[in-house]
Design a protein around this motif. Structure first.
Motif, mmCIF file in Angstrom:
data_model
loop_
_atom_site.group_PDB
_atom_site.id
_atom_site.type_symbol
_atom_site.label_atom_id
_atom_site.label_comp_id
_atom_site.label_asym_id
_atom_site.label_seq_id
_atom_site.Cartn_x
_atom_site.Cartn_y
_atom_site.Cartn_z
ATOM 1 N N MET A 1 0.845 -1.182 0.000
ATOM 2 C CA MET A 1 0.000 0.000 0.000
ATOM 3 C C MET A 1 0.884 1.237 0.000
ATOM 4 S SD MET A 1 -3.274 -0.664 2.340
ATOM 5 C CE MET A 1 -3.277 -2.198 3.229
ATOM 6 N N LYS A 2 0.482 2.200 -0.801
ATOM 7 C CA LYS A 2 1.298 3.378 -1.016
ATOM 8 C C LYS A 2 0.586 4.633 -0.497
ATOM 9 C CE LYS A 2 3.057 6.013 -4.928
ATOM 10 N NZ LYS A 2 3.045 6.091 -6.377
ATOM 11 N N LEU A 3 1.264 5.373 0.387
ATOM 12 C CA LEU A 3 0.741 6.656 0.859
ATOM 13 C C LEU A 3 0.908 7.668 -0.266
ATOM 14 C CD1 LEU A 3 -0.364 8.576 3.055
ATOM 15 C CD2 LEU A 3 2.013 8.942 3.758
ATOM 16 N N LEU A 4 -0.195 8.243 -0.723
ATOM 17 C CA LEU A 4 -0.167 9.212 -1.808
ATOM 18 C C LEU A 4 0.024 10.633 -1.299
ATOM 19 C CD1 LEU A 4 -3.191 7.785 -3.843
ATOM 20 C CD2 LEU A 4 -0.747 7.343 -4.216
ATOM 21 N N LYS A 5 -0.584 10.940 -0.142
ATOM 22 C CA LYS A 5 -0.504 12.293 0.391
ATOM 23 C C LYS A 5 -1.099 12.331 1.792
ATOM 24 C CE LYS A 5 -1.256 17.074 -1.071
ATOM 25 N NZ LYS A 5 0.123 17.465 -1.175
ATOM 26 N N GLU A 6 -0.624 13.280 2.579
ATOM 27 C CA GLU A 6 -1.233 13.584 3.863
ATOM 28 C C GLU A 6 -1.796 14.990 3.750
ATOM 29 O OE1 GLU A 6 0.291 12.602 8.104
ATOM 30 O OE2 GLU A 6 0.986 14.634 7.651
ATOM 31 N N LEU A 7 -3.074 15.139 4.042
ATOM 32 C CA LEU A 7 -3.743 16.432 3.945
ATOM 33 C C LEU A 7 -4.189 16.885 5.329
ATOM 34 C CD1 LEU A 7 -6.042 15.736 0.859
ATOM 35 C CD2 LEU A 7 -4.041 17.233 0.914
ATOM 36 N N ILE A 8 -3.860 18.117 5.654
ATOM 37 C CA ILE A 8 -4.289 18.708 6.919
ATOM 38 C C ILE A 8 -5.116 19.941 6.575
ATOM 39 C CG2 ILE A 8 -3.568 19.722 9.106
ATOM 40 C CD1 ILE A 8 -0.928 18.046 8.729
ATOM 41 N N HIS A 9 -6.377 19.933 6.951
ATOM 42 C CA HIS A 9 -7.279 21.031 6.631
ATOM 43 C C HIS A 9 -6.761 22.326 7.263
ATOM 44 C CE1 HIS A 9 -10.976 23.400 6.448
ATOM 45 N NE2 HIS A 9 -11.333 22.589 5.458
ATOM 46 N N PRO A 10 -6.793 23.438 6.510
ATOM 47 C CA PRO A 10 -6.237 24.693 7.021
ATOM 48 C C PRO A 10 -6.921 25.229 8.285
ATOM 49 C CG PRO A 10 -7.326 25.044 4.896
ATOM 50 C CD PRO A 10 -7.299 23.570 5.139
ATOM 51 N N GLU A 11 -8.165 24.830 8.530
ATOM 52 C CA GLU A 11 -8.869 25.301 9.729
ATOM 53 C C GLU A 11 -8.618 24.421 10.953
ATOM 54 O OE1 GLU A 11 -12.998 25.825 8.826
ATOM 55 O OE2 GLU A 11 -12.549 27.129 7.113
ATOM 56 N N LEU A 12 -7.845 23.348 10.789
ATOM 57 C CA LEU A 12 -7.565 22.458 11.908
ATOM 58 C C LEU A 12 -6.392 23.012 12.705
ATOM 59 C CD1 LEU A 12 -8.415 19.757 13.214
ATOM 60 C CD2 LEU A 12 -6.616 18.680 11.871
ATOM 61 N N ALA A 13 -6.634 23.319 13.972
ATOM 62 C CA ALA A 13 -5.600 23.925 14.811
ATOM 63 C C ALA A 13 -4.574 22.904 15.296
ATOM 64 C CB ALA A 13 -6.253 24.615 16.008
ATOM 65 N N SER A 14 -5.003 21.659 15.513
ATOM 66 C CA SER A 14 -4.108 20.642 16.068
ATOM 67 C C SER A 14 -4.579 19.251 15.654
ATOM 68 C CB SER A 14 -4.116 20.747 17.596
ATOM 69 O OG SER A 14 -3.480 19.644 18.185
ATOM 70 N N ARG A 15 -3.638 18.322 15.582
ATOM 71 C CA ARG A 15 -4.003 16.930 15.279
ATOM 72 C C ARG A 15 -4.143 16.121 16.566
ATOM 73 N NH1 ARG A 15 -0.353 14.421 10.693
ATOM 74 N NH2 ARG A 15 1.229 15.807 11.471
ATOM 75 N N THR A 16 -4.193 16.783 17.683
ATOM 76 C CA THR A 16 -4.402 16.095 18.954
ATOM 77 C C THR A 16 -5.816 16.386 19.430
ATOM 78 O OG1 THR A 16 -3.534 17.960 20.218
ATOM 79 C CG2 THR A 16 -1.965 16.245 19.563
ATOM 80 N N GLY A 17 -6.323 15.509 20.265
ATOM 81 C CA GLY A 17 -7.666 15.678 20.790
ATOM 82 C C GLY A 17 -8.501 14.447 20.501
ATOM 83 N N ARG A 18 -9.777 14.570 20.794
ATOM 84 C CA ARG A 18 -10.701 13.461 20.568
ATOM 85 C C ARG A 18 -10.923 13.307 19.069
ATOM 86 N NH1 ARG A 18 -14.663 16.483 24.265
ATOM 87 N NH2 ARG A 18 -13.787 17.910 22.776
ATOM 88 N N THR A 19 -10.545 12.141 18.550
ATOM 89 C CA THR A 19 -10.509 11.921 17.108
ATOM 90 C C THR A 19 -11.549 10.912 16.657
ATOM 91 O OG1 THR A 19 -8.134 12.359 17.165
ATOM 92 C CG2 THR A 19 -8.983 11.286 15.189
ATOM 93 N N PHE A 20 -12.352 11.322 15.683
ATOM 94 C CA PHE A 20 -13.273 10.407 15.016
ATOM 95 C C PHE A 20 -12.491 9.758 13.881
ATOM 96 C CE2 PHE A 20 -16.432 9.496 11.686
ATOM 97 C CZ PHE A 20 -17.285 8.667 12.397
ATOM 98 N N ARG A 21 -12.391 8.439 13.884
ATOM 99 C CA ARG A 21 -11.588 7.700 12.899
ATOM 100 C C ARG A 21 -12.508 7.111 11.846
ATOM 101 N NH1 ARG A 21 -8.018 6.848 9.824
ATOM 102 N NH2 ARG A 21 -6.322 5.386 10.086
#
Length: 176
Positions: A1-21
């Motif tokens: 499996m090949k990772l094509l890209k990681e996208l982080i939405h510009p309005e997202l302040a942090s990747r920590t916190g309660r995460t819906f997967r």
């Protein structure tokens, strides 16, 4: 499996916190210079058909189910796993700070004729319709929506336009 890209939405302040997967399976269906996409009136964009993988569901079974529901595709044949995108964006459900979605993309073939789509209520309300379209036309349209920063622009347009560009470079033979 090949990772094509990681996208982080510009309005997202942090990747920590309660995460819906969420895991999703999306189909790349090319035929005679056209690609099978969904046009959504609400967001004024084109996207690859596919959607969420249910708990315990095989990812290819989810892909076939989603293609059948959203486009009316029949006899879905999965040819290859093309790669995946990791995406982080704000989440609207109470109790969560962000969504982490992994979208898997598969090259597929389908029967020549599409049956009637069986869209979910929210997809119908959003004006979602399957279309066979020239990939370069769809890319141009999505880029214009992003350039204008349309008020109704959806969160997935960056992912979808990135994929259309990648597919056009790597899988589409351009004639002219």
């Amino acid at each position: 499996m090949k990772l094509l890209k990681e996208l982080i939405h510009p309005e997202l302040a942090s990747r920590t916190g309660r995460t819906f997967r969420r895991h999703a399976a999306r189909g790349i269906v090319l035929r005679e210079g056209r690609i099978l996409l969904l046009f959504t009136e609400r967001y004024n964009d084109f996207s690859l058909p596919g959607g969420g993988v249910d708990e315990g569901e095989d990812i290819q079974a989810a892909l076939k189910r989603e293609l059948e529901e959203e486009t009316g595709a029949r006899d879905v044949q999965v040819q290859a796993h093309y790669g995946f995108i990791e995406e982080y964006r704000p989440h609207w459900k109470p109790g969560y700070d962000l969504m982490h979605m992994t979208s898997h993309f598969f090259i597929c073939d389908v029967a020549p004729e599409l049956a009637d789509a069986r869209m979910e209520r929210h997809e119908i309300a959003n004006g979602m319709k399957p279309v066979w379209i020239d990939i370069f036309e769809a890319m141009h349209h999505n880029r214009q929506v992003m350039t204008r920063q349309e008020q109704t622009m959806g969160q997935s347009i960056q992912r979808e336009t990135f994929m259309l560009e990648k597919i056009s470079r790597e899988l589409v033979v351009r004639t002219a």
